[in-house]
Design a protein around this motif. Structure first.
Motif, mmCIF file in Angstrom:
data_model
loop_
_atom_site.group_PDB
_atom_site.id
_atom_site.type_symbol
_atom_site.label_atom_id
_atom_site.label_comp_id
_atom_site.label_asym_id
_atom_site.label_seq_id
_atom_site.Cartn_x
_atom_site.Cartn_y
_atom_site.Cartn_z
ATOM 1 N N UNK A 71 0.825 -1.213 0.000
ATOM 2 C CA UNK A 71 0.000 0.000 0.000
ATOM 3 C C UNK A 71 0.858 1.262 0.000
ATOM 4 N N UNK A 72 2.122 1.133 0.392
ATOM 5 C CA UNK A 72 2.990 2.303 0.451
ATOM 6 C C UNK A 72 3.738 2.528 -0.860
ATOM 7 N N UNK A 73 3.635 1.577 -1.768
ATOM 8 C CA UNK A 73 4.266 1.723 -3.070
ATOM 9 C C UNK A 73 3.389 2.647 -3.900
ATOM 10 N N UNK A 74 3.987 3.514 -4.734
ATOM 11 C CA UNK A 74 3.182 4.495 -5.449
ATOM 12 C C UNK A 74 2.120 3.862 -6.323
ATOM 13 N N UNK A 75 0.970 4.379 -6.218
ATOM 14 C CA UNK A 75 -0.133 4.018 -7.071
ATOM 15 C C UNK A 75 -0.906 5.288 -7.323
ATOM 16 N N UNK A 76 -0.687 6.238 -6.436
ATOM 17 C CA UNK A 76 -1.388 7.501 -6.534
ATOM 18 C C UNK A 76 -0.445 8.669 -6.786
ATOM 19 N N UNK A 77 0.810 8.384 -7.139
ATOM 20 C CA UNK A 77 1.744 9.463 -7.446
ATOM 21 C C UNK A 77 1.366 9.993 -8.832
ATOM 22 N N UNK A 78 1.049 11.288 -8.936
ATOM 23 C CA UNK A 78 0.698 11.847 -10.246
ATOM 24 C C UNK A 78 1.831 11.620 -11.255
ATOM 25 N N UNK A 79 1.494 11.331 -12.495
ATOM 26 C CA UNK A 79 2.500 10.997 -13.500
ATOM 27 C C UNK A 79 3.545 12.092 -13.671
ATOM 28 N N UNK A 80 3.162 13.363 -13.484
ATOM 29 C CA UNK A 80 4.138 14.441 -13.642
ATOM 30 C C UNK A 80 5.123 14.511 -12.472
ATOM 31 N N UNK A 81 4.871 13.751 -11.401
ATOM 32 C CA UNK A 81 5.775 13.730 -10.247
ATOM 33 C C UNK A 81 6.531 12.407 -10.110
ATOM 34 N N UNK A 82 6.218 11.432 -10.963
ATOM 35 C CA UNK A 82 6.851 10.114 -10.829
ATOM 36 C C UNK A 82 8.370 10.157 -10.916
ATOM 37 N N UNK A 83 8.912 10.919 -11.836
ATOM 38 C CA UNK A 83 10.374 10.953 -11.950
ATOM 39 C C UNK A 83 10.991 11.523 -10.684
ATOM 40 N N UNK A 84 10.359 12.512 -10.077
ATOM 41 C CA UNK A 84 10.859 13.079 -8.826
ATOM 42 C C UNK A 84 10.773 12.043 -7.702
ATOM 43 N N UNK A 85 9.651 11.335 -7.653
ATOM 44 C CA UNK A 85 9.440 10.312 -6.629
ATOM 45 C C UNK A 85 10.523 9.234 -6.714
ATOM 46 N N UNK A 86 10.716 8.682 -7.924
ATOM 47 C CA UNK A 86 11.693 7.599 -8.071
ATOM 48 C C UNK A 86 13.126 8.114 -7.955
ATOM 49 N N UNK A 87 13.385 9.350 -8.371
ATOM 50 C CA UNK A 87 14.724 9.909 -8.180
ATOM 51 C C UNK A 87 15.051 9.967 -6.693
ATOM 52 N N UNK A 88 14.069 10.296 -5.862
ATOM 53 C CA UNK A 88 14.285 10.302 -4.417
ATOM 54 C C UNK A 88 14.635 8.926 -3.888
ATOM 55 N N UNK A 89 13.945 7.892 -4.367
ATOM 56 C CA UNK A 89 14.276 6.526 -3.940
ATOM 57 C C UNK A 89 15.683 6.145 -4.391
ATOM 58 N N UNK A 90 15.999 6.423 -5.670
ATOM 59 C CA UNK A 90 17.318 6.056 -6.202
ATOM 60 C C UNK A 90 18.420 6.809 -5.458
ATOM 61 N N UNK A 91 18.178 8.087 -5.157
ATOM 62 C CA UNK A 91 19.192 8.871 -4.457
ATOM 63 C C UNK A 91 19.421 8.389 -3.027
ATOM 64 N N UNK A 92 18.439 7.729 -2.433
ATOM 65 C CA UNK A 92 18.617 7.267 -1.050
ATOM 66 C C UNK A 92 18.958 5.792 -0.954
ATOM 67 N N UNK A 93 18.339 4.941 -1.759
ATOM 68 C CA UNK A 93 18.541 3.495 -1.648
ATOM 69 C C UNK A 93 18.979 2.871 -2.970
ATOM 70 N N UNK A 94 19.572 3.665 -3.841
ATOM 71 C CA UNK A 94 19.963 3.129 -5.141
ATOM 72 C C UNK A 94 21.285 3.687 -5.618
#
Length: 171
Positions: A71-94
């Motif tokens: 339930x905490x995995x994005x499903x409701x992240x607006x498409x225009x914010x997805x790159x920002x969302x995943x960049x945050x994950x990659x910058x911290x755990x990738x």
């Protein structure tokens, strides 16, 4: 906190939150798989229940590994914010950038450009799905002890890096 060479990002974060807290330099001795090393970081402390609650809604909680629920995995992240969302994950755990990689046919090493993420399986699966929408990679998710890892290489990784970072001002 971030590694010391990223101190400017910690300063920018502090400034964006408009708080007066100082950025502190830390040095910590650590051991990873029997190898000692010294970790230098820059840290700012933030005491905000409102910020902590907002982050928790997206699964950003203390010691989150092993506790990220689908339930905490994005499903409701607006498409225009997805790159920002995943960049945050990659910058911290990738990771992003050139890495040495062992060839499967020999012990020879070669440099590869890689983009990857490590974490709980639901998060890594969601990241894989995001990546697959942007490039036809055949990369697979692999176990890494009690967490999971997904890594895209070479031209596919370069395309993903462009999707995640082109036009980004903070990363």
């Amino acid at each position: 906190s971030l590694k010391h060479s990223d101190r400017a990002l910690v300063e920018a974060f502090r400034s964006a939150l408009e708080i007066g807290n100082e950025v502190h330099d830390l040095t910590t001795d650590k051991v990873f798989q029997g190898y000692p090393f010294r970790y230098k970081a820059a840290r700012v402390s933030v005491n905000s229940c409102m910020l902590a609650e907002a982050l928790a809604r997206f699964g950003i909680i203390p010691a989150k590994t092993g506790r990220t629920r689908p339930a905490l995995v994005p499903g409701e992240v607006p498409s225009d914010l997805e790159s920002h969302y995943w960049r945050g994950w990659v910058d911290t755990d990738g990771w992003v950038g050139p890495k040495l990689s062992a060839s499967s046919s020999s012990a020879a090493k070669r440099r590869q450009f890689k983009v990857g993420l490590t974490g709980d399986r639901p998060v890594v699966e969601a990241f894989r799905d995001y990546c697959m929408r942007h490039t036809p990679t055949e990369a697979t998710i692999r176990p890494n002890h009690n967490i999971w890892s997904y890594s895209v290489t070479d031209s596919y990784a370069m395309k993903l890096a462009a999707v995640l970072y082109d036009g980004a001002t903070v990363y």
